[in-house]
Design a protein around this motif. Structure first.
Motif, PDB file in Angstrom:
ATOM      1  N   THR A  74       0.833  -1.199   0.000  1.00 19.40           N
ATOM      2  CA  THR A  74       0.000   0.000   0.000  1.00 19.40           C
ATOM      3  C   THR A  74       0.870   1.253   0.000  1.00 19.40           C
ATOM      4  OG1 THR A  74      -1.709  -1.168   1.236  1.00 19.40           O
ATOM      5  CG2 THR A  74      -1.812   1.239   1.251  1.00 19.40           C
ATOM      6  N   GLY A  75       0.616   2.135  -0.963  1.00 21.11           N
ATOM      7  CA  GLY A  75       1.325   3.413  -1.026  1.00 21.11           C
ATOM      8  C   GLY A  75       2.749   3.338  -1.538  1.00 21.11           C
ATOM      9  N   ASP A  76       3.198   2.192  -2.000  1.00 25.98           N
ATOM     10  CA  ASP A  76       4.586   2.017  -2.434  1.00 25.98           C
ATOM     11  C   ASP A  76       4.689   2.244  -3.944  1.00 25.98           C
ATOM     12  OD1 ASP A  76       7.234   1.358  -2.723  1.00 25.98           O
ATOM     13  OD2 ASP A  76       6.938  -0.797  -2.468  1.00 25.98           O
ATOM     14  N   VAL A  77       5.075   3.462  -4.322  1.00 27.35           N
ATOM     15  CA  VAL A  77       5.235   3.802  -5.739  1.00 27.35           C
ATOM     16  C   VAL A  77       6.619   4.410  -6.011  1.00 27.35           C
ATOM     17  CG1 VAL A  77       2.773   4.069  -6.222  1.00 27.35           C
ATOM     18  CG2 VAL A  77       4.085   6.015  -5.362  1.00 27.35           C
ATOM     19  N   ALA A 134       0.461  -9.652  -5.371  1.00 30.26           N
ATOM     20  CA  ALA A 134       0.758  -8.702  -6.443  1.00 30.26           C
ATOM     21  C   ALA A 134       2.270  -8.443  -6.458  1.00 30.26           C
ATOM     22  CB  ALA A 134      -0.001  -7.402  -6.229  1.00 30.26           C
ATOM     23  N   VAL A 135       2.893  -8.647  -7.613  1.00 33.11           N
ATOM     24  CA  VAL A 135       4.340  -8.499  -7.749  1.00 33.11           C
ATOM     25  C   VAL A 135       4.631  -7.543  -8.896  1.00 33.11           C
ATOM     26  CG1 VAL A 135       6.503  -9.707  -8.283  1.00 33.11           C
ATOM     27  CG2 VAL A 135       4.789 -10.809  -6.847  1.00 33.11           C
ATOM     28  N   GLU A 136       5.506  -6.544  -8.632  1.00 31.46           N
ATOM     29  CA  GLU A 136       5.932  -5.637  -9.697  1.00 31.46           C
ATOM     30  C   GLU A 136       7.370  -5.953 -10.086  1.00 31.46           C
ATOM     31  OE1 GLU A 136       6.017  -1.464  -8.697  1.00 31.46           O
ATOM     32  OE2 GLU A 136       6.973  -1.849  -6.783  1.00 31.46           O
ATOM     33  N   THR A 137       7.721  -5.576 -11.306  1.00 32.41           N
ATOM     34  CA  THR A 137       9.041  -5.856 -11.853  1.00 32.41           C
ATOM     35  C   THR A 137       9.738  -4.547 -12.192  1.00 32.41           C
ATOM     36  OG1 THR A 137       8.236  -7.928 -12.789  1.00 32.41           O
ATOM     37  CG2 THR A 137      10.286  -7.061 -13.689  1.00 32.41           C
ATOM     38  N   LEU A 138      11.000  -4.440 -11.811  1.00 29.50           N
ATOM     39  CA  LEU A 138      11.833  -3.279 -12.107  1.00 29.50           C
ATOM     40  C   LEU A 138      13.029  -3.765 -12.907  1.00 29.50           C
ATOM     41  CD1 LEU A 138      12.728  -0.282 -11.610  1.00 29.50           C
ATOM     42  CD2 LEU A 138      13.833  -1.119  -9.521  1.00 29.50           C
ATOM     43  N   VAL A 139      13.240  -3.202 -14.094  1.00 33.36           N
ATOM     44  CA  VAL A 139      14.397  -3.554 -14.921  1.00 33.36           C
ATOM     45  C   VAL A 139      15.345  -2.363 -14.901  1.00 33.36           C
ATOM     46  CG1 VAL A 139      15.201  -4.245 -17.202  1.00 33.36           C
ATOM     47  CG2 VAL A 139      12.980  -5.042 -16.377  1.00 33.36           C
ATOM     48  N   LEU A 140      16.592  -2.618 -14.503  1.00 36.48           N
ATOM     49  CA  LEU A 140      17.596  -1.559 -14.398  1.00 36.48           C
ATOM     50  C   LEU A 140      18.643  -1.697 -15.493  1.00 36.48           C
ATOM     51  CD1 LEU A 140      18.305  -1.594 -10.546  1.00 36.48           C
ATOM     52  CD2 LEU A 140      16.867   0.011 -11.816  1.00 36.48           C
ATOM     53  N   ALA A 141      18.890  -0.605 -16.198  1.00 37.11           N
ATOM     54  CA  ALA A 141      20.047  -0.500 -17.078  1.00 37.11           C
ATOM     55  C   ALA A 141      21.174   0.084 -16.233  1.00 37.11           C
ATOM     56  CB  ALA A 141      19.735   0.398 -18.264  1.00 37.11           C
ATOM     57  N   HIS A 142      22.402  -0.259 -16.556  1.00 39.82           N
ATOM     58  CA  HIS A 142      23.530   0.251 -15.764  1.00 39.82           C
ATOM     59  C   HIS A 142      24.772   0.298 -16.629  1.00 39.82           C
ATOM     60  CE1 HIS A 142      25.171  -3.856 -15.220  1.00 39.82           C
ATOM     61  NE2 HIS A 142      23.893  -4.189 -15.268  1.00 39.82           N
ATOM     62  N   GLU A 143      25.830   0.873 -16.089  1.00 40.53           N
ATOM     63  CA  GLU A 143      27.068   1.060 -16.838  1.00 40.53           C
ATOM     64  C   GLU A 143      28.206   0.193 -16.324  1.00 40.53           C
ATOM     65  OE1 GLU A 143      27.759   5.262 -16.741  1.00 40.53           O
ATOM     66  OE2 GLU A 143      26.177   5.645 -18.218  1.00 40.53           O
ATOM     67  N   GLY A 144      27.900  -0.897 -15.694  1.00 37.57           N
ATOM     68  CA  GLY A 144      28.958  -1.793 -15.250  1.00 37.57           C
ATOM     69  C   GLY A 144      28.602  -2.506 -13.978  1.00 37.57           C
ATOM     70  N   LEU A 145      29.033  -3.736 -13.903  1.00 36.74           N
ATOM     71  CA  LEU A 145      28.773  -4.604 -12.761  1.00 36.74           C
ATOM     72  C   LEU A 145      30.111  -5.040 -12.194  1.00 36.74           C
ATOM     73  CD1 LEU A 145      26.854  -6.508 -11.096  1.00 36.74           C
ATOM     74  CD2 LEU A 145      27.131  -8.145 -12.934  1.00 36.74           C
ATOM     75  N   THR A 146      30.284  -4.840 -10.893  1.00 40.36           N
ATOM     76  CA  THR A 146      31.485  -5.351 -10.226  1.00 40.36           C
ATOM     77  C   THR A 146      31.049  -6.348  -9.172  1.00 40.36           C
ATOM     78  OG1 THR A 146      31.469  -3.514  -8.648  1.00 40.36           O
ATOM     79  CG2 THR A 146      32.835  -3.243 -10.603  1.00 40.36           C
ATOM     80  N   VAL A 147      31.872  -7.354  -8.976  1.00 40.83           N
ATOM     81  CA  VAL A 147      31.611  -8.404  -7.978  1.00 40.83           C
ATOM     82  C   VAL A 147      32.761  -8.375  -6.996  1.00 40.83           C
ATOM     83  CG1 VAL A 147      31.194 -10.850  -7.633  1.00 40.83           C
ATOM     84  CG2 VAL A 147      30.459  -9.776  -9.759  1.00 40.83           C
TER      85      VAL A 147
END
Length: 150
Positions: A74-77, A134-147
């Motif tokens: 609830t209220g999470d946007v 209810a499940v929402e999906t967020l797709v993130l673009a990024h400029e590099g992944l470090t581990v």
């Protein structure tokens, strides 16, 4: 026997993780995918090579988009608001940290996304005959992944 210390080393379970987004956005996610890195490969053969084949050389590195799924509350946007900030290539890029935790809650492996921004936010599907959350999906673009490890 039960209760004895284990000498064997076991892989970490993948169900205990934490995601932090700088700038105050924090949420508990159900699923994270797309934590992969690859390198382009190009082939080359110089004209006086005695070998009748090409050699393969590594090229530019690239990372996949990262997909995060979480329950809707609830209220999470927050993620829709972050997505709505996109205006003519002016978006606040954020550092996203994904941590795989051990049984004590300490991070063991850390994936860090540099300059991430929302590429897609997908709301849940609605079905009156389903009892799923209810499940929402967020797709993130990024400029590099470090581990890294802590």
């Amino acid at each position: 026997m039960a209760g004895e210390a284990q000498d064997n080393i076991w892989p970490l379970p993948k169900f205990y993780f934490k995601v932090e987004v700088d700038g105050g956005i924090a949420a508990s996610f159900q699923e994270v995918s797309g934590l992969d890195i690859e390198s382009d490969v190009f082939e080359y053969r110089h004209g006086d090579s005695p070998n009748f084949s090409t050699i393969k050389m590594p090229g530019l590195r690239k990372s996949s988009d990262v997909t995060l799924k979480k329950g809707i509350f609830t209220g999470d946007v927050k993620f829709f608001e972050w997505f709505n900030e996109i205006k003519l290539n002016t978006i606040e890029r954020k550092t996203v940290t994904i941590m795989l935790l051990n049984e004590s809650g300490d991070s063991e492996i850390v994936w860090t996304l540099a300059n991430a921004f929302p590429k897609q936010v997908q709301g849940t599907d609605l079905n009156s005959t389903s009892s799923d959350a209810a499940v929402e999906t967020l797709v993130l673009a990024h400029e590099g992944l470090t581990v890294s490890t802590p």
